[in-house]
Design a protein around this motif. Structure first.
Motif, PDB file in Angstrom:
ATOM      1  N   PRO A 157     -22.679 -58.298-103.847  1.00 21.89           N
ATOM      2  CA  PRO A 157     -23.133 -59.377-102.959  1.00 21.89           C
ATOM      3  C   PRO A 157     -21.993 -60.056-102.210  1.00 21.89           C
ATOM      4  CG  PRO A 157     -24.301 -59.488-105.046  1.00 21.89           C
ATOM      5  CD  PRO A 157     -23.218 -58.465-105.213  1.00 21.89           C
ATOM      6  N   LYS A 158     -20.841 -60.244-102.870  1.00 16.30           N
ATOM      7  CA  LYS A 158     -19.703 -60.865-102.185  1.00 16.30           C
ATOM      8  C   LYS A 158     -19.208 -59.968-101.051  1.00 16.30           C
ATOM      9  CE  LYS A 158     -15.049 -62.691-102.969  1.00 16.30           C
ATOM     10  NZ  LYS A 158     -15.307 -64.010-102.351  1.00 16.30           N
ATOM     11  N   ALA A 159     -19.132 -58.661-101.298  1.00 17.31           N
ATOM     12  CA  ALA A 159     -18.699 -57.721-100.263  1.00 17.31           C
ATOM     13  C   ALA A 159     -19.709 -57.676 -99.109  1.00 17.31           C
ATOM     14  CB  ALA A 159     -18.512 -56.333-100.868  1.00 17.31           C
ATOM     15  N   PHE A 160     -20.998 -57.741 -99.429  1.00 15.08           N
ATOM     16  CA  PHE A 160     -22.031 -57.778 -98.391  1.00 15.08           C
ATOM     17  C   PHE A 160     -21.880 -59.031 -97.534  1.00 15.08           C
ATOM     18  CE2 PHE A 160     -25.828 -54.840 -98.846  1.00 15.08           C
ATOM     19  CZ  PHE A 160     -25.107 -53.854 -99.490  1.00 15.08           C
ATOM     20  N   GLY A 161     -21.676 -60.175 -98.179  1.00 14.28           N
ATOM     21  CA  GLY A 161     -21.549 -61.425 -97.452  1.00 14.28           C
ATOM     22  C   GLY A 161     -20.347 -61.445 -96.537  1.00 14.28           C
ATOM     23  N   ALA A 162     -19.248 -60.807 -96.971  1.00 14.24           N
ATOM     24  CA  ALA A 162     -18.020 -60.800 -96.164  1.00 14.24           C
ATOM     25  C   ALA A 162     -18.113 -59.824 -94.991  1.00 14.24           C
ATOM     26  CB  ALA A 162     -16.822 -60.446 -97.044  1.00 14.24           C
ATOM     27  N   ALA A 163     -18.756 -58.662 -95.193  1.00 14.98           N
ATOM     28  CA  ALA A 163     -18.800 -57.639 -94.153  1.00 14.98           C
ATOM     29  C   ALA A 163     -19.948 -57.835 -93.169  1.00 14.98           C
ATOM     30  CB  ALA A 163     -18.899 -56.251 -94.791  1.00 14.98           C
ATOM     31  N   GLY A 164     -20.969 -58.603 -93.541  1.00 19.59           N
ATOM     32  CA  GLY A 164     -22.118 -58.792 -92.664  1.00 19.59           C
ATOM     33  C   GLY A 164     -23.276 -57.906 -93.069  1.00 19.59           C
ATOM     34  N   TRP A 165     -24.496 -58.392 -92.835  1.00 15.81           N
ATOM     35  CA  TRP A 165     -25.667 -57.694 -93.362  1.00 15.81           C
ATOM     36  C   TRP A 165     -25.925 -56.353 -92.680  1.00 15.81           C
ATOM     37  CZ3 TRP A 165     -29.692 -56.378 -90.188  1.00 15.81           C
ATOM     38  CH2 TRP A 165     -29.821 -57.059 -88.989  1.00 15.81           C
ATOM     39  N   LEU A 166     -25.645 -56.233 -91.371  1.00 12.34           N
ATOM     40  CA  LEU A 166     -25.944 -54.993 -90.656  1.00 12.34           C
ATOM     41  C   LEU A 166     -24.996 -53.868 -91.079  1.00 12.34           C
ATOM     42  CD1 LEU A 166     -27.599 -53.488 -88.577  1.00 12.34           C
ATOM     43  CD2 LEU A 166     -26.021 -54.321 -86.802  1.00 12.34           C
ATOM     44  N   ILE A 167     -23.701 -54.165 -91.061  1.00 12.41           N
ATOM     45  CA  ILE A 167     -22.722 -53.147 -91.476  1.00 12.41           C
ATOM     46  C   ILE A 167     -22.957 -52.755 -92.933  1.00 12.41           C
ATOM     47  CG2 ILE A 167     -20.291 -52.862 -92.089  1.00 12.41           C
ATOM     48  CD1 ILE A 167     -19.496 -53.965 -89.502  1.00 12.41           C
ATOM     49  N   SER A 168     -23.263 -53.734 -93.784  1.00 12.01           N
ATOM     50  CA  SER A 168     -23.501 -53.452 -95.191  1.00 12.01           C
ATOM     51  C   SER A 168     -24.702 -52.540 -95.379  1.00 12.01           C
ATOM     52  CB  SER A 168     -23.710 -54.766 -95.954  1.00 12.01           C
ATOM     53  OG  SER A 168     -22.581 -55.613 -95.846  1.00 12.01           O
ATOM     54  N   LEU A 169     -25.763 -52.819 -94.642  1.00  6.52           N
ATOM     55  CA  LEU A 169     -26.984 -52.012 -94.746  1.00  6.52           C
ATOM     56  C   LEU A 169     -26.714 -50.567 -94.331  1.00  6.52           C
ATOM     57  CD1 LEU A 169     -30.073 -51.787 -95.165  1.00  6.52           C
ATOM     58  CD2 LEU A 169     -30.338 -52.481 -92.765  1.00  6.52           C
ATOM     59  N   VAL A 170     -26.054 -50.388 -93.177  1.00  2.22           N
ATOM     60  CA  VAL A 170     -25.784 -49.041 -92.677  1.00  2.22           C
ATOM     61  C   VAL A 170     -24.846 -48.287 -93.605  1.00  2.22           C
ATOM     62  CG1 VAL A 170     -24.749 -47.726 -90.788  1.00  2.22           C
ATOM     63  CG2 VAL A 170     -26.214 -49.691 -90.281  1.00  2.22           C
ATOM     64  N   LEU A 171     -23.788 -48.969 -94.049  1.00  4.14           N
ATOM     65  CA  LEU A 171     -22.762 -48.291 -94.849  1.00  4.14           C
ATOM     66  C   LEU A 171     -23.281 -47.892 -96.224  1.00  4.14           C
ATOM     67  CD1 LEU A 171     -19.830 -47.363 -94.721  1.00  4.14           C
ATOM     68  CD2 LEU A 171     -19.162 -49.529 -95.757  1.00  4.14           C
ATOM     69  N   ILE A 172     -24.053 -48.763 -96.873  1.00  7.67           N
ATOM     70  CA  ILE A 172     -24.519 -48.421 -98.216  1.00  7.67           C
ATOM     71  C   ILE A 172     -25.534 -47.272 -98.171  1.00  7.67           C
ATOM     72  CG2 ILE A 172     -26.439 -50.070 -98.333  1.00  7.67           C
ATOM     73  CD1 ILE A 172     -25.660 -50.558-101.257  1.00  7.67           C
ATOM     74  N   ILE A 173     -26.359 -47.213 -97.114  1.00  7.47           N
ATOM     75  CA  ILE A 173     -27.285 -46.083 -96.974  1.00  7.47           C
ATOM     76  C   ILE A 173     -26.513 -44.792 -96.731  1.00  7.47           C
ATOM     77  CG2 ILE A 173     -29.086 -45.082 -95.517  1.00  7.47           C
ATOM     78  CD1 ILE A 173     -30.152 -47.913 -95.067  1.00  7.47           C
ATOM     79  N   LEU A 174     -25.493 -44.878 -95.891  1.00  6.66           N
ATOM     80  CA  LEU A 174     -24.675 -43.702 -95.585  1.00  6.66           C
ATOM     81  C   LEU A 174     -23.929 -43.213 -96.823  1.00  6.66           C
ATOM     82  CD1 LEU A 174     -23.928 -41.934 -93.135  1.00  6.66           C
ATOM     83  CD2 LEU A 174     -21.946 -43.421 -92.777  1.00  6.66           C
ATOM     84  N   LEU A 175     -23.331 -44.141 -97.565  1.00  7.13           N
ATOM     85  CA  LEU A 175     -22.570 -43.762 -98.760  1.00  7.13           C
ATOM     86  C   LEU A 175     -23.492 -43.267 -99.864  1.00  7.13           C
ATOM     87  CD1 LEU A 175     -19.853 -46.565 -98.902  1.00  7.13           C
ATOM     88  CD2 LEU A 175     -19.679 -44.252 -97.990  1.00  7.13           C
ATOM     89  N   GLY A 176     -24.687 -43.842 -99.948  1.00  6.10           N
ATOM     90  CA  GLY A 176     -25.663 -43.343-100.909  1.00  6.10           C
ATOM     91  C   GLY A 176     -26.060 -41.907-100.608  1.00  6.10           C
ATOM     92  N   PHE A 177     -26.228 -41.590 -99.313  1.00  8.57           N
ATOM     93  CA  PHE A 177     -26.562 -40.226 -98.906  1.00  8.57           C
ATOM     94  C   PHE A 177     -25.444 -39.255 -99.269  1.00  8.57           C
ATOM     95  CE2 PHE A 177     -25.931 -37.018 -95.535  1.00  8.57           C
ATOM     96  CZ  PHE A 177     -27.056 -36.233 -95.771  1.00  8.57           C
ATOM     97  N   PHE A 178     -24.201 -39.633 -98.969  1.00  9.26           N
ATOM     98  CA  PHE A 178     -23.074 -38.760 -99.299  1.00  9.26           C
ATOM     99  C   PHE A 178     -22.921 -38.587-100.808  1.00  9.26           C
ATOM    100  CE2 PHE A 178     -21.537 -39.510 -94.940  1.00  9.26           C
ATOM    101  CZ  PHE A 178     -21.182 -38.209 -94.610  1.00  9.26           C
ATOM    102  N   SER A 179     -23.164 -39.647-101.552  1.00 11.79           N
ATOM    103  CA  SER A 179     -23.062 -39.547-103.009  1.00 11.79           C
ATOM    104  C   SER A 179     -24.133 -38.612-103.569  1.00 11.79           C
ATOM    105  CB  SER A 179     -23.196 -40.936-103.643  1.00 11.79           C
ATOM    106  OG  SER A 179     -22.975 -40.882-105.039  1.00 11.79           O
ATOM    107  N   PHE A 180     -25.348 -38.691-103.017  1.00 12.92           N
ATOM    108  CA  PHE A 180     -26.410 -37.772-103.432  1.00 12.92           C
ATOM    109  C   PHE A 180     -26.022 -36.327-103.114  1.00 12.92           C
ATOM    110  CE2 PHE A 180     -30.114 -35.356-101.740  1.00 12.92           C
ATOM    111  CZ  PHE A 180     -30.711 -35.066-102.959  1.00 12.92           C
TER     112      PHE A 180
END
Length: 464
Positions: free
Chosen positions: A2-25
């Motif tokens: 949550p702290k990292a999300f708050g610092a980076a912004g909700w849009l970038i956080s949303l896009v990046l976590i979905i992208l990283l989740g896909f790569f991790s899968f």
């Protein structure tokens, strides 16, 4: 997170976590495919040895067949014609093959060393994070700041680094070091021994995690729905992306544990689908936890140990003190139980990294030096800093990216190459990754390399 999300912004956080989740899968399916090829290779070697033994047995039978009946000859030849042997698929994942063993199978000497170096650095970072999180939680719970509730929390935090804790003799920083010393003395000695039969302890820890996460989500959503949410997250902040990247990579880390997770599963028929839904549930859980956090709390005041936000005395999120203390102590319970297990894993990997064929470690090296080499560096790092966001970001961005992206891609590339050599290009592996085209392997290599370069450059530019 949550702290990292708050610092980076909700849009970038949303896009990046979905992208990283896909790569991790994707890389998870790479590791599963490599495990199946490793099992096939072991099974092939075993069958070759059995065929040699069977051929020798047939020679013995021919020499003695004049003294034996037909039934006796059938009994000797039964293992060769046993139908059960033909029903076992070559690529069935029945034997647990750890990543270190797969690295020794499919990598050359340099690749083997780089793999173990990567896993060792990651485990060192893991231990440093745990060693800092537990004392920091205890410090913030037992040594609260004497605050006036009409002062903004962000200003109060700046005033508390050297504020008195237990009288005027011990400030908060020294209290953190006292707890860190006690933590080291209590849990450090476990690295000199082996920990076994931790099944029920791990089940209890998992249960506590689910309970704590669910409570935090419910409390945050309750406050938001009642119109008391203080969070107004920005849309994007590029300068905070490196830490967000490291935190997300660290949060999706599971590749090094897959052999222990996948092998015991009895029905692996739809394994890729099972893994996909598993990642989907994890992604949704992370998103709900983080988004409720950044809209519930003022983003500047979100702590790196998120559970501590639920212990605010001026504006308590719940009137039940028992829940607040449970959430505050949650990292203490869960991380303390995992610390000895990770430390012993790191110790064993260090022994493997420095091992030479035909060489046995002297007692003092084996039982004293390696345990100290395991425990001293992360404790020293924790004494130097309690900035968990920094520790998680660095560990995830470098060693984590290596284990989660580069190592699985190199493993599956080498495993496919050996599969074609041993079994021919027409051999069908039922556990082949859905991303079977070589393009995806190259794509992961490029993604992992560029991500590490971007994070490094951004850190340098930010500091300068």
């Amino acid at each position: 997170m949550p702290k990292a999300f708050g610092a980076a912004g909700w849009l970038i956080s949303l896009v990046l976590i979905i992208l990283l989740g896909f790569f991790s899968f994707m890389t998870t399916t790479f590791v599963v495919e490599t495990m199946s090829v490793a099992n096939a290779r072991l099974r092939w070697k075993t069958r070759e040895k059995q065929n040699e033994d069977d051929a020798h047995t047939e020679d013995v039978i021919e020499d003695e067949e004049e003294n034996q009946s037909e039934e006796e000859r059938r009994a000797l030849l039964a293992p060769v014609n046993d139908p059960k042997r033909r029903r076992v698929d070559l690529y069935d994942i029945t034997e647990r093959v750890e990543m270190g063993q797969m690295a020794s199978m499919f990598f050359n000497k340099i690749g083997w060393y780089l793999f173990y170096l990567c896993i060792v650095i990651y485990l060192y970072g893991d231990l440093a994070i745990y060693a800092a999180a537990v004392p920091k939680s205890l410090r913030d719970i037992t040594c609260p700041v004497n605050i006036t509730c009409n002062i903004k929390p962000s200003k109060q935090i700046n005033l508390t680094n050297s504020s008195p804790c237990w009288g005027t003799a011990v400030n908060r920083q020294n209290a953190y070091r006292v707890y860190l010393g006690a933590f080291s003395l209590l849990l450090g000695p476990f690295v000199f021994f082996n920990v076994q039969k931790t099944k029920y302890l791990q089940l209890l820890t998992s249960l506590m995690r689910w309970v704590a996460f669910t409570i935090m989500i419910i409390l945050a959503m309750t406050r938001i729905t009642h119109g008391k949410g203080e969070g107004h997250p920005k849309m994007e902040s590029i300068t905070s992306v490196p830490n967000l990247f490291g935190v997300c990579v660290y949060s999706f880390m599971c590749q090094h544990s897959l052999p222990s997770l996948v092998t015991p599963i009895k029905n692996k028929r739809h394994l890729s689908l099972l893994v996909f839904f598993d990642f989907l549930v994890i992604l949704v859980f992370y998103l709900v936890l983080s988004f409720t956090g950044i809209f519930c709390f003022n983003n500047k005041d979100i702590k790196d140990i998120y559970t501590l936000n639920f212990m605010d005395k001026c504006d308590p999120i719940t009137s039940a003190k028992e829940i607040s203390y449970f959430l505050g102590l949650f990292p203490v319970f869960t991380l303390s139980t995992n610390f000895p297990i990770i430390a012993i894993t790191l110790r064993n990997n260090l022994k493997t990294l420095f091992h030479r064929d035909g060489y046995t470690y002297p007692w003092i090296i084996d039982r004293i030096f390696f345990p100290l080499l395991t425990i001293v560096p992360p404790i020293a790092v924790a004494f130097g800093t309690d900035d968990l966001e920094f520790l998680v970001g660095v560990t995830g961005s470098y060693a984590g990216a290596g284990i989660q992206y580069l190592v699985p891609a190199f493993l599956v590339y080498s495993a496919r190459k050996e599969q074609r050599i041993l079994f021919g290009p027409g051999s069908i592996n039922k556990h082949t990754s859905p991303f079977r085209h070589t393009f995806w392997v190259y794509f992961v290599w490029i993604w992992g390399t560029l991500s590490i370069i971007f994070v490094t450059v951004n850190h340098i530019l930010t500091k300068s």
